[in-house]
Design an enzyme around this catalytic site. Sequence first.
Site, mmCIF file in Angstrom:
data_model
loop_
_atom_site.group_PDB
_atom_site.id
_atom_site.type_symbol
_atom_site.label_atom_id
_atom_site.label_comp_id
_atom_site.label_asym_id
_atom_site.label_seq_id
_atom_site.Cartn_x
_atom_site.Cartn_y
_atom_site.Cartn_z
ATOM 1 N N THR A 132 0.820 -1.205 0.000
ATOM 2 C CA THR A 132 0.000 0.000 0.000
ATOM 3 C C THR A 132 0.858 1.261 0.000
ATOM 4 O O THR A 132 2.000 1.238 0.477
ATOM 5 C CB THR A 132 -0.898 -0.018 1.266
ATOM 6 O OG1 THR A 132 -1.460 1.271 1.465
ATOM 7 C CG2 THR A 132 -0.111 -0.370 2.528
ATOM 8 N N ASP A 133 0.262 2.360 -0.459
ATOM 9 C CA ASP A 133 0.963 3.653 -0.385
ATOM 10 C C ASP A 133 1.025 4.178 1.051
ATOM 11 O O ASP A 133 1.778 5.114 1.336
ATOM 12 C CB ASP A 133 0.290 4.689 -1.301
ATOM 13 C CG ASP A 133 -1.169 5.000 -0.957
ATOM 14 O OD1 ASP A 133 -1.750 4.347 -0.064
ATOM 15 O OD2 ASP A 133 -1.750 5.904 -1.600
ATOM 16 N N GLU A 134 0.235 3.575 1.962
ATOM 17 C CA GLU A 134 0.163 4.116 3.334
ATOM 18 C C GLU A 134 1.482 3.954 4.084
ATOM 19 O O GLU A 134 1.703 4.614 5.092
ATOM 20 C CB GLU A 134 -1.000 3.473 4.096
ATOM 21 C CG GLU A 134 -2.295 3.647 3.338
ATOM 22 C CD GLU A 134 -3.564 3.375 4.128
ATOM 23 O OE1 GLU A 134 -3.535 3.426 5.365
ATOM 24 O OE2 GLU A 134 -4.592 3.128 3.472
ATOM 25 N N TYR A 158 -1.892 -0.539 10.966
ATOM 26 C CA TYR A 158 -2.020 -1.196 9.645
ATOM 27 C C TYR A 158 -0.804 -0.887 8.779
ATOM 28 O O TYR A 158 -0.122 -1.790 8.288
ATOM 29 C CB TYR A 158 -3.312 -0.738 8.941
ATOM 30 C CG TYR A 158 -3.323 -1.058 7.458
ATOM 31 C CD1 TYR A 158 -3.299 -2.373 7.010
ATOM 32 C CD2 TYR A 158 -3.345 -0.032 6.493
ATOM 33 C CE1 TYR A 158 -3.286 -2.675 5.646
ATOM 34 C CE2 TYR A 158 -3.332 -0.326 5.134
ATOM 35 C CZ TYR A 158 -3.300 -1.646 4.715
ATOM 36 O OH TYR A 158 -3.287 -1.943 3.369
ATOM 37 N N LYS A 162 2.227 -3.346 7.374
ATOM 38 C CA LYS A 162 2.514 -3.534 5.945
ATOM 39 C C LYS A 162 3.953 -3.116 5.646
ATOM 40 O O LYS A 162 4.649 -3.750 4.849
ATOM 41 C CB LYS A 162 1.538 -2.713 5.083
ATOM 42 C CG LYS A 162 0.106 -3.216 5.073
ATOM 43 C CD LYS A 162 -0.067 -4.592 4.481
ATOM 44 C CE LYS A 162 0.151 -4.642 2.984
ATOM 45 N NZ LYS A 162 -0.182 -5.986 2.430
HETATM 46 P P1 NAD Z 1 -9.472 -7.511 2.236
HETATM 47 O O1 NAD Z 1 -9.442 -7.215 3.702
HETATM 48 O O2 NAD Z 1 -10.701 -7.238 1.451
HETATM 49 O O3 NAD Z 1 -9.113 -9.067 1.995
HETATM 50 C C1 NAD Z 1 -8.095 -9.714 2.676
HETATM 51 C C2 NAD Z 1 -8.220 -11.198 2.409
HETATM 52 O O4 NAD Z 1 -7.139 -11.864 3.096
HETATM 53 C C3 NAD Z 1 -9.520 -11.817 2.933
HETATM 54 O O5 NAD Z 1 -10.053 -12.687 1.969
HETATM 55 C C4 NAD Z 1 -9.097 -12.580 4.179
HETATM 56 O O6 NAD Z 1 -9.901 -13.707 4.443
HETATM 57 C C5 NAD Z 1 -7.677 -12.975 3.812
HETATM 58 N N1 NAD Z 1 -6.831 -13.193 5.001
HETATM 59 C C6 NAD Z 1 -6.725 -12.395 6.102
HETATM 60 N N2 NAD Z 1 -5.878 -12.930 6.992
HETATM 61 C C7 NAD Z 1 -5.421 -14.096 6.443
HETATM 62 C C8 NAD Z 1 -4.522 -15.092 6.874
HETATM 63 N N3 NAD Z 1 -3.908 -14.998 8.068
HETATM 64 N N4 NAD Z 1 -4.267 -16.128 6.064
HETATM 65 C C9 NAD Z 1 -4.886 -16.244 4.856
HETATM 66 N N5 NAD Z 1 -5.767 -15.340 4.403
HETATM 67 C C10 NAD Z 1 -6.025 -14.272 5.180
HETATM 68 O O7 NAD Z 1 -8.217 -6.739 1.634
HETATM 69 P P2 NAD Z 1 -8.057 -6.009 0.216
HETATM 70 O O8 NAD Z 1 -8.610 -4.645 0.305
HETATM 71 O O9 NAD Z 1 -8.511 -6.927 -0.843
HETATM 72 O O10 NAD Z 1 -6.470 -5.873 0.167
HETATM 73 C C11 NAD Z 1 -5.669 -6.927 -0.369
HETATM 74 C C12 NAD Z 1 -4.200 -6.513 -0.269
HETATM 75 O O11 NAD Z 1 -3.978 -5.296 -0.976
HETATM 76 C C13 NAD Z 1 -3.752 -6.255 1.182
HETATM 77 O O12 NAD Z 1 -2.451 -6.771 1.313
HETATM 78 C C14 NAD Z 1 -3.747 -4.733 1.292
HETATM 79 O O13 NAD Z 1 -2.780 -4.301 2.217
HETATM 80 C C15 NAD Z 1 -3.374 -4.340 -0.129
HETATM 81 N N6 NAD Z 1 -3.884 -3.027 -0.567
HETATM 82 C C16 NAD Z 1 -5.214 -2.707 -0.413
HETATM 83 C C17 NAD Z 1 -5.683 -1.480 -0.881
HETATM 84 C C18 NAD Z 1 -7.140 -1.107 -0.781
HETATM 85 O O14 NAD Z 1 -7.500 0.030 -1.116
HETATM 86 N N7 NAD Z 1 -8.030 -2.001 -0.370
HETATM 87 C C19 NAD Z 1 -4.794 -0.567 -1.481
HETATM 88 C C20 NAD Z 1 -3.441 -0.936 -1.612
HETATM 89 C C21 NAD Z 1 -3.000 -2.169 -1.161
HETATM 90 P P1 TYD Z 2 -10.855 3.860 4.199
HETATM 91 O O1 TYD Z 2 -11.793 3.455 3.098
HETATM 92 O O2 TYD Z 2 -10.976 3.225 5.532
HETATM 93 O O3 TYD Z 2 -9.371 3.674 3.604
HETATM 94 P P2 TYD Z 2 -7.937 4.184 4.201
HETATM 95 O O4 TYD Z 2 -8.081 4.565 5.618
HETATM 96 O O5 TYD Z 2 -7.086 2.959 4.012
HETATM 97 O O6 TYD Z 2 -7.520 5.327 3.310
HETATM 98 O O7 TYD Z 2 -10.978 5.424 4.406
HETATM 99 C C1 TYD Z 2 -10.767 6.326 3.325
HETATM 100 C C2 TYD Z 2 -10.841 7.718 3.882
HETATM 101 O O8 TYD Z 2 -12.184 7.962 4.320
HETATM 102 C C3 TYD Z 2 -9.970 7.914 5.114
HETATM 103 O O9 TYD Z 2 -9.419 9.245 5.069
HETATM 104 C C4 TYD Z 2 -10.935 7.794 6.276
HETATM 105 C C5 TYD Z 2 -12.248 8.319 5.714
HETATM 106 N N1 TYD Z 2 -13.480 7.697 6.280
HETATM 107 C C6 TYD Z 2 -14.511 8.531 6.717
HETATM 108 O O10 TYD Z 2 -14.424 9.776 6.656
HETATM 109 N N2 TYD Z 2 -15.646 7.934 7.210
HETATM 110 C C7 TYD Z 2 -15.771 6.591 7.310
HETATM 111 O O11 TYD Z 2 -16.824 6.096 7.831
HETATM 112 C C8 TYD Z 2 -14.711 5.742 6.847
HETATM 113 C C9 TYD Z 2 -14.804 4.255 6.925
HETATM 114 C C10 TYD Z 2 -13.578 6.357 6.318
#
Ligand code: NAD
Ligand code: TYD
Length: 358
Positions: A132-134, A158, A162
């Site tokens: 992630t970019d975070e 988080y 990561k």
């Molecule tokens: P998500 O929370 O929707 O899904 C995570 C999946 O991992 C789930 O299916 C869960 O069951 C599985 N999981 C959790 N713990 C596990 C374990 N111990 N063993 C096996 N499986 C396990 O997450 P997402 O949003 O799909 O993100 C996927 C990846 O991409 C993550 O690594 C996250 O850090 C990264 N990422 C997410 C975003 C975003 O905007 N969602 C952006 C950049 C990077």
């Molecule tokens: P989120 O979707 O949780 O992603 P991330 O924290 O990984 O960026 O949140 C996106 C942005 O929205 C973040 O700045 C937090 C804000 N947010 C709200 O303002 N209200 C909400 O109920 C949630 C879940 C997030």
Amino acid sequence: MIFVTGGAGFIGSNFVLDWLAQSIETVVNFDKLTYAGNLNNLASISDDPRHIFVQGDINDTALLSQLFEQYKPRAVVHFAAESHVDRSIHNPGAFVTTNVNGTFSLLEAARAYWNTLSGAERESFRFLHVSTDEVYGSLGADDAPFSETTPYAPNSPYSASKAASDHLVRSYHHTYGFPTLTTNCSNNYGGFHFPEKLIPLIISNARDGKALPIYGDGQQIRDWLYVGDHCTAIRRVLEAGRVGEVYNVGGWNEKANLEVVHTLCDILDKLTPKAAGSYRDQITYVQDRPGHDRRYAIDARKIERELGWKPAETFESGIAKTVQWYLDNQEWVRNVQSGDYQNWLEKNYASRDSKEGV
Ligand code: NAD
Ligand code: TYD
């Protein structure tokens, strides 16, 4: 075949569906099925013999080793993680267990398997770590976007977990020559996104006539990338990325949270108007997230220059598709609104004082 972890989550399931639509190669999908994992996401491929689902925890090195031996994948694509910042504030331990220890366990099993390979199989093996970019921390309004050389400064449990996993991956390449690739991507949105995250939460709360919670002043900025574009980027990095390299992935779409919520309300007002008034009337300002990062932005020029990848969707086209997806898949939303989800809403939002009109 390829071995995917976390392929029942939001991005992982989009990736698996995309992969099977584009390639003849089998996917072993390894997922623990936490609250965020959902086999309904994969219902459309339930009869496809190229999809092999195995329920398991990435901390189970012995099971992973057995599966690598059995299936002999040519690549691992690692999505599995605890992924929600607010949950990491309430329960950081789960993030260390899965994101740090779990990635370590997976690296160990994958490295041991890679050590059994020789010749072309060893040469072409890849371990792609999805991050992630975070990890780069928070930007000021005038700062340049995050590049691959921006120093790490994670601010939440988080992002810290990561960051730790990224460092482990880096060290396995540097120390053992293990063939890693890392992608650091901005905020994704699209179908199958669990409704604890901003965009799906706002769409489902709007439809349910509930408050649309804005943390703090709503001026925090995120870069948004349509999930299909993230999947394309991962496929491209897997195919042609240089071993040991990091690629930042982003949408060139910086938006303040309030602007995103206004956009969602305006689309819903058009597609499914309320009897009276606008969905914007449901916006409620609530207490801010502790340690809330102010701005993320991604410089995605390296992946474009080296691998020719850039996003296909604009924010406008991607968000319109996403709202339509949620309107067309209300049953999916109802199914994930499980007991755990209700407990989470109670825990996260009941403790935030409403701050109407901030
Ligand atoms: P998500 O929370 O929707 O899904 C995570 C999946 O991992 C789930 O299916 C869960 O069951 C599985 N999981 C959790 N713990 C596990 C374990 N111990 N063993 C096996 N499986 C396990 O997450 P997402 O949003 O799909 O993100 C996927 C990846 O991409 C993550 O690594 C996250 O850090 C990264 N990422 C997410 C975003 C975003 O905007 N969602 C952006 C950049 C990077
Ligand atoms: P989120 O979707 O949780 O992603 P991330 O924290 O990984 O960026 O949140 C996106 C942005 O929205 C973040 O700045 C937090 C804000 N947010 C709200 O303002 N209200 C909400 O109920 C949630 C879940 C997030």
